[in-house]
Design a protein around this motif. Structure first.
Motif, PDB file in Angstrom:
ATOM      1  N   ALA A 143       0.837  -1.202   0.000  1.00 34.89           N
ATOM      2  CA  ALA A 143       0.000   0.000   0.000  1.00 34.89           C
ATOM      3  C   ALA A 143       0.871   1.252   0.000  1.00 34.89           C
ATOM      4  O   ALA A 143       0.600   2.223  -0.725  1.00 34.89           O
ATOM      5  CB  ALA A 143      -0.924  -0.006   1.215  1.00 34.89           C
ATOM      6  N   GLY A 144       1.938   1.240   0.816  1.00 36.69           N
ATOM      7  CA  GLY A 144       2.843   2.384   0.841  1.00 36.69           C
ATOM      8  C   GLY A 144       3.567   2.578  -0.474  1.00 36.69           C
ATOM      9  O   GLY A 144       3.723   3.709  -0.955  1.00 36.69           O
ATOM     10  N   VAL A 145       4.008   1.474  -1.078  1.00 36.07           N
ATOM     11  CA  VAL A 145       4.686   1.558  -2.372  1.00 36.07           C
ATOM     12  C   VAL A 145       3.748   2.123  -3.432  1.00 36.07           C
ATOM     13  O   VAL A 145       4.152   2.958  -4.267  1.00 36.07           O
ATOM     14  CB  VAL A 145       5.210   0.169  -2.806  1.00 36.07           C
ATOM     15  N   LEU A 146       2.492   1.703  -3.405  1.00 30.99           N
ATOM     16  CA  LEU A 146       1.526   2.190  -4.388  1.00 30.99           C
ATOM     17  C   LEU A 146       1.327   3.701  -4.271  1.00 30.99           C
ATOM     18  O   LEU A 146       1.292   4.414  -5.281  1.00 30.99           O
ATOM     19  CB  LEU A 146       0.193   1.463  -4.221  1.00 30.99           C
ATOM     20  N   VAL A 147       1.203   4.197  -3.030  1.00 33.12           N
ATOM     21  CA  VAL A 147       1.078   5.650  -2.843  1.00 33.12           C
ATOM     22  C   VAL A 147       2.314   6.353  -3.396  1.00 33.12           C
ATOM     23  O   VAL A 147       2.203   7.386  -4.077  1.00 33.12           O
ATOM     24  CB  VAL A 147       0.875   6.001  -1.354  1.00 33.12           C
ATOM     25  N   GLU A 148       3.494   5.802  -3.111  1.00 37.02           N
ATOM     26  CA  GLU A 148       4.727   6.415  -3.620  1.00 37.02           C
ATOM     27  C   GLU A 148       4.713   6.500  -5.140  1.00 37.02           C
ATOM     28  O   GLU A 148       5.047   7.541  -5.726  1.00 37.02           O
ATOM     29  CB  GLU A 148       5.940   5.600  -3.161  1.00 37.02           C
ATOM     30  N   ARG A 149       4.353   5.418  -5.787  1.00 44.46           N
ATOM     31  CA  ARG A 149       4.384   5.390  -7.253  1.00 44.46           C
ATOM     32  C   ARG A 149       3.375   6.361  -7.847  1.00 44.46           C
ATOM     33  O   ARG A 149       3.671   7.054  -8.839  1.00 44.46           O
ATOM     34  CB  ARG A 149       4.114   3.967  -7.750  1.00 44.46           C
TER      35      ARG A 149
END
Length: 334
Positions: A143-149
């Motif tokens: 979920a955190g990676v998705l927000v970053e991307r």
């Protein structure tokens, strides 16, 4: 506010400090060590949840998006039916569909694979998403990676102007994966007062000094029961423990997360569920209460709900008295 009684148990649990706020005012604080930034472990997940809520409001992502679309370049060669069904929402509820916990504290230093996104999606999706609660760091990490991307920056940089700075929190340190992604499932370093501010923010429905930092609708949704945990618990929200007491249970949930990260069993329930369980099997009442006393930590939510009935008061006394006699710590929220 007198912490003498609490202090006896605090030493046993290794508590370093406590701060209590009521109706927006600090009514008590006690420190047993200097207040420096420390790893808040799985309480980090609630900050990741907050980032997702803000990102949803900004139109960067949707909870209904399929993971196979969000991470189309990171998928394993064979995509199982369960992986194909998984959505962003499943990343937030511990019901992703994987069989066991991964990316936990003792596992992360020894993984040979450096691309944790691909590795996470390659772990077997044994269950249909949304059907089986398995406490697992894969969901909040992705979920955190998705927000970053979607945001085009790291998670700390995304949250800094939107959350940390308005709360008066200097840019924090947060654990990174081998590729430099913020590890949204843990590893955020904050002081006690800084962590306390997120709890206050949620108690205030996302509003801070007149500014709506987090959508009120997200606060309510994230802290409401989204999935069942087990038959004796009050479920799980979007990377938040507790549906009955919502913000009031935040500190207790943080303590529970930290202990579970160390594989210490914690039982979280509330008096409404206890009364229902006792009513369903009253002949096994003593054994039921005895089971509640076996956990290293027992958390009971919304004590005030059952104080108005004689039967409720009797059961409240029996549970608390038995727990006291067991010599093990008990947290009760009101």
């Amino acid at each position: 506010m007198n912490f003498d009684v609490f202090e006896k148990k605090a030493k046993e649990l290794g508590v370093l400090g406590i701060v209590v706020t009521k109706d927006g005012k600090e009514i008590g604080k006690k420190l047993w060590d200097e207040q420096c930034r420390r790893n808040v472990y799985s309480a980090s997940k609630s900050f990741t949840s907050t980032a997702v809520g803000i990102a949803v409001k900004e139109g960067l992502l949707s909870l209904d998006e399929k993971l196979v679309d969000c991470f189309d370049e990171d998928l394993p060669e064979t995509v199982s039916d369960n992986l194909a069904k998984a959505t962003v929402k499943d990343l937030l509820t511990m019901c992703l569909g994987q069989e066991k916990a991964e990316l936990m504290g003792a596992q992360r230093p020894v993984y040979e694979e450096e691309d944790w996104v691909k590795m996470s999606l390659a772990f077997p999706f044994v269950y249909e998403p949304g059907t089986k609660f398995v406490y697992n760091n894969v969901g909040p990490y992705l979920a955190g990676v998705l927000v970053e991307r979607r945001a085009g920056c790291d998670l700390v940089s995304y949250l800094y102007p939107r959350l940390f700075k308005p709360l008066g929190i200097a840019r924090p340190t947060w654990e990174l994966d081998p590729y430099g992604h913020v590890f949204g499932a843990g590893g955020l370093f904050l002081t006690m007062d800084e962590l306390h501010k997120l709890g206050l923010l949620y108690l205030q429905n996302g509003n801070w000094n007149g500014k709506q930092l987090v959508p009120e609708s997200w606060v309510k949704e994230a802290t409401s029961k989204q999935v069942e945990n087990d038959k004796d618990s009050f479920g799980y929200g979007y990377l938040f423990w507790g549906g009955v007491g919502t913000g009031k249970s935040y500190l207790a949930g943080c303590i529970a997360n930290a202990l579970m990260e160390k594989e210490i069993p914690v039982h979280m329930t509330n008096f409404a569920l206890i009364l229902n369980d006792l009513a369903a099997s009253f002949e096994n009442r003593n054994e039921y209460i005895s089971r509640l006393c076996r956990y290293p930590l027992l958390i009971l939510d919304d004590f005030g709900m059952e104080r108005g009935t004689e039967y409720g008061l009797e059961q409240v006394f029996n549970v608390i008295d038995s727990r006291y006699r067991s010599g093990k710590p008990l947290i009760v929220t009101t």
